[in-house]
Scaffold this motif. Structure first.
Motif, mmCIF file in Angstrom:
data_model
loop_
_atom_site.group_PDB
_atom_site.id
_atom_site.type_symbol
_atom_site.label_atom_id
_atom_site.label_comp_id
_atom_site.label_asym_id
_atom_site.label_seq_id
_atom_site.Cartn_x
_atom_site.Cartn_y
_atom_site.Cartn_z
ATOM 1 N N LEU A 1 35.176 34.628 52.113
ATOM 2 C CA LEU A 1 34.255 34.801 50.988
ATOM 3 C C LEU A 1 34.811 35.789 49.968
ATOM 4 N N LEU A 2 35.475 36.824 50.472
ATOM 5 C CA LEU A 2 36.090 37.795 49.574
ATOM 6 C C LEU A 2 37.118 37.109 48.670
ATOM 7 N N ALA A 3 37.935 36.245 49.273
ATOM 8 C CA ALA A 3 38.943 35.531 48.484
ATOM 9 C C ALA A 3 38.279 34.605 47.469
ATOM 10 N N SER A 4 37.216 33.909 47.876
ATOM 11 C CA SER A 4 36.537 32.984 46.965
ATOM 12 C C SER A 4 35.867 33.726 45.817
ATOM 13 N N CYS A 5 35.208 34.840 46.124
ATOM 14 C CA CYS A 5 34.500 35.607 45.094
ATOM 15 C C CYS A 5 35.485 36.224 44.084
ATOM 16 N N ILE A 6 36.625 36.680 44.589
ATOM 17 C CA ILE A 6 37.652 37.208 43.678
ATOM 18 C C ILE A 6 38.145 36.102 42.746
ATOM 19 N N ALA A 7 38.348 34.915 43.340
ATOM 20 C CA ALA A 7 38.911 33.812 42.551
ATOM 21 C C ALA A 7 37.967 33.350 41.453
ATOM 22 N N VAL A 8 36.674 33.185 41.759
ATOM 23 C CA VAL A 8 35.744 32.691 40.729
ATOM 24 C C VAL A 8 35.436 33.760 39.686
#
Length: 620
Positions: free
Chosen positions: A128-135
């Motif tokens: 989730l950390l990776a996804s939130c950073i990406a968006v």
């Protein structure tokens, strides 16, 4: 014309979403409500995974995903759990991503921490950390918010695939079914993204766009789980069903020969002058004595270790069931099943004859022990009409019938035992008749998919009901007026006979002592001889001795029982032979014995049983 230098603004890599332009107070309120709902979501997911609403103690990690689909709730037994886990996982993955997309990355950090602290899912939180950073990252923010959200669901999809763990299924469809929750999670995630972003587009991404959809999904998922499964059923599977004797790996039959061979090799290395036969004999005796002299000290050999493990597992299982009983309403229908398995655990013991003759640890619970008396009584008192209460009555009747009065004011309890047997027999008949009228349930979703899932069997199966009906009929015959003359010596002998366990080493010796000490006349003599005959393993010898009992004790309880056993033996032999003439001969002999029983004991349980066997085995 004078040119002024343009003001240089630092480039923002993490930008704010569309909701950030609204008043801070309003958007903060909705953000906090979303965070509160997300806490509840993680607590719910933790509850259906490990049985606890909260657990703030480390470690904040979870196991592989597939084992959570098989225990405590197995998706092949509870198909609705597929949708519960799939939608719950979708909410866990989409809400932080939507928060980062519509607010900003900093607003999504508390959601990620909630997944760690309240959901105990460190691996998912890193995805989730990776996804939130990406968006939230400016170069990754596409013109289409929907495309960005779906694209950066990729880390979670990789988590579902790579962190699933080993798939134990061999059948292709069942193998694929263990990944169905993650397929539902992905489709639900795409749907949630589409609904939130679609509605947000029309209302210009106001702060309240996430909350109502999140709340409806969360409330609907929890309600769906409670209606189709329920927390009590979850608790039953977690604390009762997995500890029942037939499912607990610790109570499965197994050979001790590998352990004997291993110890023999070790002994041979230390004492090479001993022969293999001597060592093996000593080790076998060691195993037999280990289960006779129970010790809870540190195990010193394989036999003592097996004893220690047996009783440890037994007490752990009993404690787990007690924990379930303390948490649930006593009137809940699963309490009857829990008490039933508790009673079986109390009756559970090692078969010493199998240990002696077959070098096998065989666990039995078919003979009730005095320790289980209170459990069977509690089951009957709380759930008189339940199926487990049928067997509880039979087991309690056996315990009461074997009671020996200790004081002058105490009495034998044959009347209470007979009453329990009568109730058990009537309930058993009614239950069998009721089940015969019930049509098979419709398969789940479709006939093809329905075959993938396990059929949920009742605690007392149809085969068990038939077994109980036979046992109740024979015990009622034994406790009839023929053996209860009112004479004190006869009553004591009957109670002693009822207390004998056929699987104990001294059973044959106890029968012989009863026979030698028989008073004249002895109403129990025919039953003693019948019990001795049932110990004969050779079929031809047993048939000869049973035939002799039918002549010697014609019309008596033992003679009636011998006729029934002969009929069952002939029917069994009929199934094994290929000759049509032999089949007809054995069927005729079996039917003759059954018809004779009906004539001699008309109106009794044993006559009803015989009539049923006649109906099931007509003349060809």
């Amino acid at each position: 014309m004078i040119e002024y230098p343009s003001e240089q603004f630092p480039k923002q890599w993490f930008t704010d979403g569309a909701t950030m332009r609204y008043h801070p107070r309003k958007r903060t309120i909705y953000w906090m409500i979303n965070m509160g709902l997300f806490v509840l979501l993680n607590m719910f997911y933790l509850r259906i995974r490990i049985g606890e609403w909260t657990n703030i103690d480390p470690p904040y990690v979870t196991g592989k995903l597939i084992p959570t689909l098989l225990s405590p709730l197995n998706i092949f037994e509870y198909p609705s759990q597929i949708f519960t886990i799939g939608i719950t996982m979708a909410l866990l993955c989409t809400i932080p991503i939507l928060t980062a997309l519509l607010y900003n990355f900093l607003h999504s950090i508390p959601f990620i921490l909630i997944v760690i602290i309240f959901g105990h899912n460190f691996e998912l939180s890193m995805c989730l950390l990776a996804s939130c950073i990406a968006v939230s990252f400016e170069p990754m923010r596409f013109k289409s918010k929907f495309v960005a959200a779906v694209l950066w669901l990729l880390p979670e999809v990789m988590y579902w695939g790579l962190y699933s763990g080993e798939n134990p299924e061999q059948d292709a469809l069942r193998w694929a079914m263990l990944y169905a929750p993650w397929g539902i999670a992905f489709l639900s995630s795409v749907m949630i993204f589409g609904i939130v972003i679609g509605i947000g587009h029309f209302i210009r991404y106001k702060p309240g766009v996430i909350m109502p959809i999140f709340g409806l999904y969360l409330g609907g998922t929890v309600t769906f789980f409670l209606v189709n499964i329920g927390m009590n059923e979850h608790n039953f599977q977690a604390y009762v069903d997995r500890f029942r004797p037939s499912r607990n790996p610790a109570f499965q039959d197994r050979s001790i020969l590998p352990l004997i061979e291993k110890e023999m090799a070790e002994r041979k290395a230390m004492e090479p002058y001993l022969t293999n036969e001597i060592i093996k004999k000593e080790l076998r005796l060691q195993w037999r004595w280990a289960f006779n002299s129970i010790s809870f000290e540190t195990p010193s050999n394989a036999a003592n270790e097996a004893v220690f493990k047996f009783y440890s597992e037994k007490y752990i299982s009993l404690d787990a069931i007690k924990y379930f009983l303390d948490k649930v309403n006593p009137q809940h229908h699963r309490v009857a099943d829990a008490l039933y398995y508790m009673g079986l655990l109390k009756d559970l013991k090692i078969d010493p004859i199998a240990l002696r003759d077959e070098d096998t640890l065989r666990y039995r619970h078919d003979f009730p022990a005095l320790q289980s008396k209170s459990t069977w009584k509690q089951l009957i008192d709380l759930h008189r009409t339940s199926d487990p209460a049928i067997e509880a009555r039979w087991r309690l009747a056996r315990i009461l019938a074997s009671h020996q009065p200790e004081g002058e004011n105490e009495r034998f309890q044959f009347d209470q035992a007979q009453q329990l047997l009568n109730e058990a027999y009537i309930n058993c008949k009614e239950t069998i008749a009721k089940r015969s009228k019930v049509t098979a349930p419709e398969p789940f979703m479709s006939e093809k998919l329905g075959s993938l899932f396990n059929v949920s069997l009742p605690t007392i199966t149809n085969e068990r009901l038939s077994y109980l009906k036979n046992r109740i009929s024979l015990d009622a015959l034994l406790l009839g007026t023929e053996n209860r003359t009112g004479h004190l010596e006869h009553e004591k002998r009957l109670a002693k006979f009822m207390s004998l366990d056929p699987h104990q080493l001294n059973y044959e010796q106890d029968l012989q002592e009863l026979k030698i000490n028989s008073p004249q006349p002895d109403p129990l003599l025919d039953n003693i001889e019948m019990a001795q005959t049932l110990l004969v393993k050779d079929i031809d010898e047993r048939i000869f001795r049973l035939s002799d009992i039918t002549k010697k004790h014609d019309g008596k309880d033992g003679g009636i029982h011998a006729m029934l056993e002969l009929a069952l033996l002939f029917l069994s032999e009929r199934e094994r032979t290929d000759s049509f003439a032999d089949k007809q001969e054995q069927l005729t002999q079996a039917r003759n014995y059954l018809q004779r029983i009906i004539k001699l004991r008309s109106g009794t349980y044993i006559a009803e049983l015989s009539q049923e066997l006649l109906n099931n085995n007509p003349i060809e």
